[in-house]
Design a protein around this motif. Structure first.
Motif: not given
Length: 122
Positions: A13, A37, A39, A59-61, A66, A69-70, A73
């Protein structure tokens, strides 16, 4: 250096800049399969231009859905995640005279919310 990371699935991230980008580079050098990852899609594209073959996830963690979803993916692209690097940061920068307890707490909350969401998603 051989660290036994060849073909390991690594999710980073905050991987498009700074420490996260440096980590991605180091894992790739060790032969790992890496997803980064951010945003910001533009930042991911810039990182990919430097890094080469890498999985990019926007993704906005700070949002639990999200984060989930991350993870889905990343696992779809890489398989089960072997290594997670939490380098995402949502802290705003302030001049020292403008920094106060409320802004500090907001920055820490943003970091911890994202990490908790990721851990729950894993």
């Amino acid at each position: 250096m051989e660290l036994g990371l060849r073909n390991r699935a690594v999710l980073i991230t905050g991987g498009s800049k700074g420490i996260g980008l440096a980590c991605a580079r180091a894992f790739l050098d060790e032969g790992a399969r890496v997803a980064i990852v951010s945003r910001d899609r533009g930042n991911l594209d810039k990182a990919a231009a430097q890094l080469g073959k890498i999985t990019l996830i926007v993704a906005d963690l700070t949002h639990a859905d999200e984060a989930k979803r991350m993870v889905r993916e990343a696992e779809a692209a890489l398989g089960p995640i072997d290594v997670l690097v939490n380098s995402a940061g949502a802290a705003k920068r302030y001049p020292p005279d403008d920094l106060n307890a409320q802004s500090w707490h907001a920055a820490m909350d943003a970091k911890s919310e994202g990490r908790v969401s990721i851990l729950l998603a894993l």
